[in-house]
Write a protein that holds these residues in place. Structure first.
Motif, PDB file in Angstrom:
ATOM      1  N   ASN A   1       0.806  -1.215   0.000  1.00  0.00           N
ATOM      2  CA  ASN A   1       0.000   0.000   0.000  1.00  0.00           C
ATOM      3  C   ASN A   1       0.842   1.269   0.000  1.00  0.00           C
ATOM      4  N   LYS A   2       2.093   1.163   0.410  1.00  0.00           N
ATOM      5  CA  LYS A   2       2.965   2.336   0.396  1.00  0.00           C
ATOM      6  C   LYS A   2       3.191   2.854  -1.014  1.00  0.00           C
ATOM      7  N   THR A   3       3.011   1.985  -2.001  1.00  0.00           N
ATOM      8  CA  THR A   3       3.255   2.367  -3.393  1.00  0.00           C
ATOM      9  C   THR A   3       1.974   2.779  -4.122  1.00  0.00           C
ATOM     10  N   LEU A   4       0.816   2.691  -3.440  1.00  0.00           N
ATOM     11  CA  LEU A   4      -0.462   2.952  -4.099  1.00  0.00           C
ATOM     12  C   LEU A   4      -0.971   4.349  -3.799  1.00  0.00           C
ATOM     13  N   GLU A   5      -1.525   4.978  -4.805  1.00  0.00           N
ATOM     14  CA  GLU A   5      -2.140   6.288  -4.608  1.00  0.00           C
ATOM     15  C   GLU A   5      -3.381   6.161  -3.729  1.00  0.00           C
ATOM     16  N   ILE A   6      -4.172   5.108  -3.961  1.00  0.00           N
ATOM     17  CA  ILE A   6      -5.346   4.815  -3.134  1.00  0.00           C
ATOM     18  C   ILE A   6      -5.112   3.450  -2.496  1.00  0.00           C
ATOM     19  N   PRO A   7      -4.687   3.402  -1.253  1.00  0.00           N
ATOM     20  CA  PRO A   7      -4.380   2.115  -0.605  1.00  0.00           C
ATOM     21  C   PRO A   7      -5.616   1.217  -0.542  1.00  0.00           C
ATOM     22  N   TYR A   8      -5.364  -0.094  -0.592  1.00  0.00           N
ATOM     23  CA  TYR A   8      -6.433  -1.077  -0.420  1.00  0.00           C
ATOM     24  C   TYR A   8      -6.106  -1.887   0.828  1.00  0.00           C
ATOM     25  N   ASP A   9      -6.743  -1.525   1.939  1.00  0.00           N
ATOM     26  CA  ASP A   9      -6.417  -2.162   3.214  1.00  0.00           C
ATOM     27  C   ASP A   9      -7.608  -2.816   3.885  1.00  0.00           C
ATOM     28  N   VAL A  10      -8.746  -2.886   3.191  1.00  0.00           N
ATOM     29  CA  VAL A  10      -9.954  -3.426   3.815  1.00  0.00           C
ATOM     30  C   VAL A  10      -9.795  -4.895   4.189  1.00  0.00           C
ATOM     31  N   LEU A  11      -8.870  -5.616   3.528  1.00  0.00           N
ATOM     32  CA  LEU A  11      -8.641  -7.022   3.841  1.00  0.00           C
ATOM     33  C   LEU A  11      -7.328  -7.244   4.588  1.00  0.00           C
ATOM     34  N   SER A  12      -6.816  -6.212   5.203  1.00  0.00           N
ATOM     35  CA  SER A  12      -5.707  -6.412   6.130  1.00  0.00           C
ATOM     36  C   SER A  12      -6.270  -7.099   7.372  1.00  0.00           C
TER      37      SER A  12
END
Length: 764
Positions: free
Chosen positions: A743-754
């Motif tokens: 996610n550090k490399t994403l403009e819009i992080p996808y963390d809902v499944l962390s």
């Protein structure tokens, strides 16, 4: 002095009738010789995991009675624990009893409560666990249940005040029914199930479209305590109404109704920016979380961008619908030729042959669902028709990024022929507006499917089927009951509230809200058990290796973690396949899911009516746990992020879907979008639905931020079982680390499944 007074009266009465007051070890040891006796030290853990907001009282409504190995030849006498038990907060009490060595190893406990004789107002006690130390060995009895004190003058034989009359709790690992051979243990588990079946029964709707089986109780307050939420006192948490989005909605409506009582038209927004302004005003007014507000603003700024539109089919609020196209289906038969310049110089067939064309379909779920708006006057002050438009989309993988290239719309209720819309090849305003308008209708269709089909039907109603069958057919002694209960607790309670409150509220803000039952029926009719096996789902749809498909990437890793964990528990429970096949409780669990839960649906949607081997059982249990936790998180906890800005995902469209040749203007678009009142209501509902409840446990907890983990509620207390849970935790940490690094490399992080963002159960 009231507690001391009632305790004195109760003890005086017990002394008069000859029961005695031998309640503590120090007194018992003074009564006789203890040379031939063994000390049993009890640790009774009681109280909710989460304290009330203002109080921290102790339970003093009666006395706990415990019998070791009840019904056996070496049954202990009834042990009396007359003390104050932690109630509002987590805690424990300890007490010693000197018992005859013939009592032996504690394998089963019978737990009862009797009230103080003159007790008028009394409440149930939540018991988390009882541990007994004997000869320096510790024996754990996971309880996780409520029990209600009965009068000392009678011995209850049926459920009372939503609680079982007594609790029978097995030690340690528990035991499958196929391995159970000791008569008094068999009798205890049969009595356990008898009481549960008397309290939990299947219910069905008699009229209207077919609806899946559910608990036959419509009032939350009438539910058994062991399926209600696990706080000490329900009213101590103000989150319950806000969970359903009704608190915020009522606040909104109270002001709106004053404004619109005397006017007959809805408040149309003057620009797209007005929707964002309204969202920010709502966020400030109600104190919404800053990060979620920032996420919604970020998404709104990309409104209209085709690559962002495509990204949301990979990492949006419901990204399970993507499929790689190998051959265009019937719905695309009358589609005009797609200009090659849209496909970077390729024909549509060439792009398909290269594996670059994908589709997302929503027409099947929405077919037959009537237009909404019957209650629109309540919200807007004006009667409106809210159109249900079928929608489908073809997407092109353009140098590693998806973007839409064809949208198919069909106003099925109006019997209009399908229309096909493509991105403008030239930057002319009319073509650009027509393309934007088509995307709005498609997103409106997707929103209906997400809210009712993906979220309520699959992530709630289906999980309730599993929960009802669990409590009716798997005794608390069964390791599979202990595996599933922490994941299925809460879903019955939230669903009863949803059916009584939320589903009716959908008619106020969603195009499909007047025909929700039909949409639920459509969702279940299209379910197939094989689709719930996550690796097969992505493989069969050809999407296992799509760049940027982080939902797929994370879901597959989480499936592997859960599958290994469940497989280990199954193999600890059953030594071979014959034990699975001969387990009558497991057989009834599977049978009721298909015969009662899926009653009326063809072939029970492919769910197995019986299971005969360990491998298939592990797969089935992984399906259940994944669906109730990971899948639910994926479709629930991004709602405000994507529904907060109405033009990007409208909940209603108030004008008839466009026909071929229509000239689309900005005025028509704004008149078609939700009114300000509907937008505000949708924002409030979306925000509240997408919040964690204060009593959540996650796959990875964090005490510093108040997050509990699976260990908080697990009923698997055997040494090898606990080892499997700890291993699961280590694997979840690895998944979390990988997601955080990505996610550090994403403009819009996808963390809902962390894993630290995934509750272990469905209760929002």
């Amino acid at each position: 002095y009231y507690n001391e007074y009632k305790s004195y009266l109760s003890k005086a009465w017990l002394f008069i009738v000859g029961v005695g007051t031998n309640m503590v070890a120090s007194k018992e040891s003074a009564l006789g010789d203890v040379e031939d006796k063994v000390c049993y030290t009890f640790y009774v853990h009681t109280g909710a995991y989460f304290p009330q907001l203002e109080t921290a009282r102790k339970w003093n409504d009666g006395t706990m009675l415990i019998t070791i190995n009840p019904g056996s030849n070496n049954e202990s006498r009834e042990l009396r624990l007359d003390t104050l038990f932690p109630d509002d907060v987590e805690g424990y009490v300890t007490m010693d009893f000197w018992l005859s060595e013939s009592v032996g190893t504690p394998r089963l406990l019978k737990i009862d409560l009797i009230s103080n004789l003159f007790e008028i107002f009394k409440d149930a006690l939540f018991i988390r666990e009882i541990a007994i130390e004997m000869k320096r060995k510790l024996y754990r009895f996971p309880v996780r249940n409520y029990i209600y004190p009965h009068s000392p003058l009678n011995n209850p034989t049926h459920a009372s005040m939503g609680c079982l009359p007594q609790l029978f709790v097995r030690q340690g690992n528990g035991c499958s029914r196929s391995k159970e051979t000791v008569p008094y243990l068999i009798q205890a588990r049969e009595r356990d199930l008898k009481y549960c079946k008397s309290m939990i029964k299947w219910g069905y709707y008699k009229n209207g479209p077919i609806y899946p089986g559910h608990i036959a109780i419509s009032d939350y307050e009438q539910l058994p305590r062991f399926v209600q939420f696990k706080e000490a006192k329900l009213q101590s948490f103000g989150f319950l109404n806000s969970q359903l989005g009704l608190v915020g909605a009522k606040w909104i409506l109270s002001g709106l109704l004053e404004r619109i009582t005397f006017r007959g038209r809805a408040d149309v927004m003057g620009s797209f920016e007005d929707y964002l302004k309204t969202f920010v005003e709502m966020a400030v007014k109600f104190g919404w979380h800053k990060k979620q507000v920032e996420d919604t603003i970020q998404i709104s700024r990309k409104f209209g961008d085709d690559f962002e539109f495509g990204r949301q089919y990979l990492c949006g609020f419901d990204s399970w619908h993507l499929r790689r196209v190998e051959e265009l289906g019937e719905i695309w038969e009358n589609m005009p030729d797609v200009p090659e310049e849209i496909l970077n110089g390729r024909s549509i067939q060439s792009a398909i042959n290269e594996g670059l064309i994908f589709e997302a379909n929503f027409h099947e779920q929405l077919k037959g669902v009537e237009d909404g708006g019957a209650k629109s006057r309540i919200v807007t002050g004006a009667k409106q028709t809210w159109y249900v438009c079928l929608g489908d989309c073809l997407l092109f993988l353009d140098e590693g990024k998806l973007r839409p290239v064809v949208i198919r719309l069909e106003y099925w209720n109006g019997r209009d022929p399908p229309t096909f819309w493509m991105p403008p090849t030239e930057e002319t305003n009319s073509e650009y507006l027509a393309w934007m308008y088509a995307k709005m209708y498609l997103k409106c269709a997707e929103t209906q499917v997400m809210v009712v089909c993906s979220h309520y039907s699959r992530a709630h109603a289906l999980n309730e089927i599993f929960a009802v069958s669990l409590f009716r057919n798997l005794s608390s002694a069964h390791p599979i009951h202990r595996l599933l209960k922490p994941h299925l607790n809460g879903v019955i309670a939230i669903n009863v509230q949803a059916r009584s409150l939320l589903l009716d509220a959908l008619a106020l803000i969603f195009s499909s809200g007047d025909d929700t039952r039909q949409l639920i029926t459509n969702a279940f009719s299209q379910m197939k058990y094989q689709d719930f096996i996550i690796p097969d789902w992505f493989k069969n749809r050809g999407t296992s290796s799509v760049p940027g498909y982080y939902l797929c990437e994370d879901a597959l890793e989480l499936w592997d973690c859960l599958s290994q964990y469940v497989t280990e528990v199954v193999e600890l429970t059953y030594d071979n396949d014959n034990e699975v096949k001969s387990d009558t409780e497991l057989r009834d669990f599977c049978r009721e899911i298909t015969e009662c839960g899926f009653k009326g649906f063809k072939d029970a949607c492919g769910f197995p009516s019986k299971i005969s081997n360990r491998s298939k059982l592990a797969e089935y249990l992984t399906v259940i746990i994944f669906n109730v936790s990971v899948y639910h998180a994926s479709v629930n906890f991004q709602t405000i992020k994507y529904l907060g800005f109405s033009p990007a995902a409208p909940s209603v469209m108030t004008m008839r879907p466009p026909r071929e040749g229509d000239v689309i203007t900005l005025e028509r678009i704004l008149n078609s979008l939700p009114s300000k009142e509907v937008a505000e209501f949708t924002m409030g509902l979306s925000y509240n639905l997408g919040q964690f409840s204060p009593i959540e446990n996650f796959y990875l907890g964090d005490r510093s931020s108040g997050k509990g983990d699976l260990m908080n509620e697990t009923m698997l207390v055997g040494k090898k079982q606990l080892k499997s849970i700890k291993k699961l935790g280590r694997e979840m940490h690895e998944v979390k680390s990988r997601i955080r690094s990505r996610n550090k490399t994403l403009e819009i992080p996808y963390d809902v499944l962390s894993p630290d963002e995934i509750p272990t159960k469905t209760q929002t």
